[in-house]
Every structure is written in C-alpha cells, then in structure tokens.
Write an enzyme that holds these catalytic residues in place. Sequence first.
Site, short mmCIF file in Angstrom:
data_model
loop_
_atom_site.label_atom_id
_atom_site.label_comp_id
_atom_site.label_asym_id
_atom_site.label_seq_id
_atom_site.Cartn_x
_atom_site.Cartn_y
_atom_site.Cartn_z
N ALA A 132 0.81 -1.22 0.00
CA ALA A 132 0.00 0.00 0.00
C ALA A 132 0.84 1.27 0.00
O ALA A 132 0.38 2.32 -0.46
CB ALA A 132 -0.95 0.00 1.18
N GLN B 129 -6.86 -0.76 6.03
CA GLN B 129 -7.31 -1.32 7.31
C GLN B 129 -8.76 -1.76 7.27
O GLN B 129 -9.23 -2.44 8.18
CB GLN B 129 -7.12 -0.29 8.44
CG GLN B 129 -5.67 0.10 8.69
CD GLN B 129 -4.86 -1.00 9.38
OE1 GLN B 129 -5.41 -1.98 9.91
NE2 GLN B 129 -3.55 -0.87 9.38
N HIS C 270 -0.98 -7.91 3.57
CA HIS C 270 -0.50 -8.38 4.89
C HIS C 270 -1.32 -7.92 6.09
O HIS C 270 -1.02 -8.28 7.22
CB HIS C 270 0.99 -8.05 5.07
CG HIS C 270 1.30 -6.63 5.38
ND1 HIS C 270 1.61 -6.19 6.64
CD2 HIS C 270 1.40 -5.54 4.59
CE1 HIS C 270 1.88 -4.90 6.60
NE2 HIS C 270 1.76 -4.48 5.36
N THR D 256 8.09 -7.46 -13.00
CA THR D 256 7.59 -8.83 -13.00
C THR D 256 6.67 -9.05 -11.80
O THR D 256 7.02 -8.67 -10.68
CB THR D 256 8.78 -9.81 -12.93
OG1 THR D 256 9.59 -9.56 -14.08
CG2 THR D 256 8.34 -11.26 -12.93
N CYS E 58 8.54 5.45 17.73
CA CYS E 58 9.95 5.25 18.11
C CYS E 58 10.82 5.22 16.88
O CYS E 58 11.98 4.85 16.92
CB CYS E 58 10.14 3.96 18.87
SG CYS E 58 8.70 3.38 19.68
N1 PLP Z 1 -1.83 2.68 4.75
C1 PLP Z 1 -2.29 2.28 5.95
C2 PLP Z 1 -3.55 2.86 6.50
C3 PLP Z 1 -1.58 1.33 6.69
O1 PLP Z 1 -2.03 0.95 7.88
C4 PLP Z 1 -0.40 0.79 6.14
C5 PLP Z 1 0.36 -0.21 6.92
O2 PLP Z 1 1.36 0.03 7.50
C6 PLP Z 1 0.04 1.24 4.88
C7 PLP Z 1 -0.72 2.18 4.23
C8 PLP Z 1 1.28 0.72 4.25
O3 PLP Z 1 1.08 -0.55 3.70
P1 PLP Z 1 2.29 -1.48 3.25
O4 PLP Z 1 2.87 -2.02 4.50
O5 PLP Z 1 1.64 -2.53 2.40
O6 PLP Z 1 3.24 -0.64 2.46
#
Ligand code: PLP
Length: 406
Positions: free
Chosen positions: A74, A183, A205, A244, A330
């Site tokens: 994402a 989320q 994930h 790819t 952190c």
């Molecule tokens: N956007 C949101 C709201 C997320 O909670 C996350 C997760 O960390 C991400 C984007 C980023 O996703 P990714 O870990 O697949 O790059």
Amino acid sequence: MVKLPIYMDNHATTPVDPRVLEAMLPYFNGRFGNAASRNHSFGWEAEEAVDKARTSIAAIIGAKPKEIIFTSGATESDNLAIKGVVEFYKEKGNHVITCVTEHKAVLDSCRALERQGRATVTYLPVDRYGMVDPDDVRRAITDRTVLITIMWANNEIGTIHPVAEIGRIAREKGILFHCDAVQAIGKVPVDAEAAGIDLMSLTAHKIYGPKGVGALYVRSKAPRARLSPIIDGGGHERGMRSGTLNVPGIVGFGAACETAAHEMAEEAQRMTDLRSRLHAGICERLDDVHLNGHPTQRLPGNLNLSFAYVEGESLLMGINDVAVSSGSACTSATLEPSYVIRALGVSDELAHSSIRFGLGRFNTAEEVDYVTERVVKEVRRLREMSPLYEMAKEGIDLKSFQWKAQ
Ligand code: PLP
C-alpha cells in the site's frame, strides 16, 4: 493456559493464514513461471493464477478485475495514486486535499509533491473522534483541485471516515477520490462503486496474506481515472506499474481476500465481542482510562486507550509477553507522541500514554483475559510509583498547580 507471547498488533501486520500459505506454496517452485511469458505453459499457468487472484481481490471491493493494478504494497499504491494523478492532471490543476491523520505513505507523498513545487496540499483537521467533516472537504475544493485522498479507516484509532459522503462530493465536483482502504478491507464492507471511490489502496498483509504485495484499484469508467506511472519498465499492469509480478504473493493476496469475504460478517462480530470484553475488563478495574477514536464508527478489532499518568512505553515494557503498540513513534530519535492522537486535541501526556490493541482472527477470549490482567496489574504498579497520580487522587488540580522553581 494461553501460549505466550500473545500477538495483539494486527493493525501492524497479520500472520499468514494457513489456508493462504497452502495456496501460495506451489507457486514458489513447481509453478514458478513468469506471468508475462506468453509463449509457454509455465507463463500461462502463472497468468491464470494471477487472473484468478485479480478476480477475488476485485470482488472484495466491488470492482472489475481489470481495475486492479498490482504493486509491492500500500505504500507504493498510495505513492502511485497521489503522484501519478498529480502528474497526469498537471494541466488541469495541482491542488490536493487530504487529512492530518492519514498514513505517512499518503502524508509524505503529499509533502514530497509540495517540496518539489508540483502541488499545493490542504491538510484537513479531524474532530475529537478522529473523523473528517465532509463539509470541510467541500469547502477546501478549489478550481485547481485534482485529487481528494482520505482513508477509509485509521490504522491507529480505528475511526471510520464518512467516505460515501466524501465520494458524493468528489463526484459532484468532478474531482478524483483516492481512498487508502488498507485497514478496512476484509474487516468492514467496502464497495468502491457505492462509495464513489476512483482509486483505492490495498495490501495483503493486513488481511492474513503475505507482506510485500498490494494493489491499486483504478476506476476504468464513469469516470475513468488516469495516472502517470512512477516506475518505468516493461509496461506491465496496463502500463501503470512495470515489474515482474510477484506470483506467489498475488496468489496469497487472492486467497486472503476469498477467505476474508467468506468470513467477514462472523469475524467482525467476534472481533467486536472480544474488543468489548477487553475494554470492559480494563475499565471495570481501572479509572482514568480514555478511549481514543470513535465510540461506534470504528474498526471491529481496534481498541486504542490512554492510561492517564502512565507512559505508554513503560507500560509496553512492563507487559513484554504481549505484542501491542504504543502511540509514540519510536522511528525517530526522539519519542514523539503520535500525530494521530494529537490531532484529536488531547494533551501530549495523554497521547504519550496511549496503547493500541489490534485484535485479529487468531486471538481468543482467554488471550483477551490474560492481556486484561497484565495491563491492569502493570498500570496499577506504574501508577503507584507516580507522584502525579497520587496528587490527582488527593484532589490536587495538576493543571493549576504551581510547581516550585528550582
Ligand atoms: N496505509 C495504511 C492505512 C496502513 O495501515 C499501512 C500499513 O502500514 C500502509 C498504508 C502501508 O502498507 P504497506 O505495508 O503494504 O506498504
């Protein structure tokens, strides 16, 4: 007996569901073809698996398979949507509207564009529950606005934004609407069409799929969303994302969506029940506990609490057989309180004392009870050592208290 350590940080990531892993395994060795190899069965087999996954992923957001563009996750999807739209529509305008509690992948993409002089960005505030006001979105629109980017649900406090209303405003004004729904998918019903969304970021994930694979939904018509690629190469994914394809990852993403679609209603209820049990168990035994985020418009598995007079980091260290997150980032050298919690208008002290519990598919009621017990004990122990807590209990108003100068 519960098995330790307990994982309750499912907004950060989720374990791969065994059913997902099983679906992926053949694509690492036997069926290892490149989905772009058009001239032999290895390639066809890989392409077929990718097409099947594309269909399952599209289905979970009410989209068409061809509207799914695979990415590395994402973070990349957010970058592609924001930078890609701003670049493509640069003759039309350069104004972007977002919100202060977005994920860094959105905020930092916006900041990068501002730094490069390619966009001006409006960062909308949120109310005390972390919700953006659709009227603020409407008021922020100018004739230079090319994109609105607001997430479906917040990763720290779980608040669900009024996305359908924002979608209606965007449609009415003819502006593209990007939504980071990372989320939300698999947790609450998500329908890109009904919510008027033109671009949507997804990742595997967070829904019991593998890390490093995601997608961007790009609306194909009424209206067609256009964007410039941010990665140049072989022209994969209809020219929008070269590279790819990660076939085992994509197969896993598809399997994760199928499982989630099948189990979402039952799972959402179970998560809501577990969360209520955790919340009630803690609040029955501790005073001065504050809920961060919206009381009802929130993700089923999210509970974000501030424990007054307790440092979130100290609490985390005290319950080190439980994996949860504190509201302090952190990642930097300094321990900054979460910008999301701060945006709710709470004090820095309360922001520093926040803990995010992220319940997931594999958590049980026994684990919730164990975590409740650990948190209650540890908060009590830390408060016993806190002079501030003692003073507050004696009725001293800490805000107006005059500290003696050294
Ligand atoms: N956007 C949101 C709201 C997320 O909670 C996350 C997760 O960390 C991400 C984007 C980023 O996703 P990714 O870990 O697949 O790059």
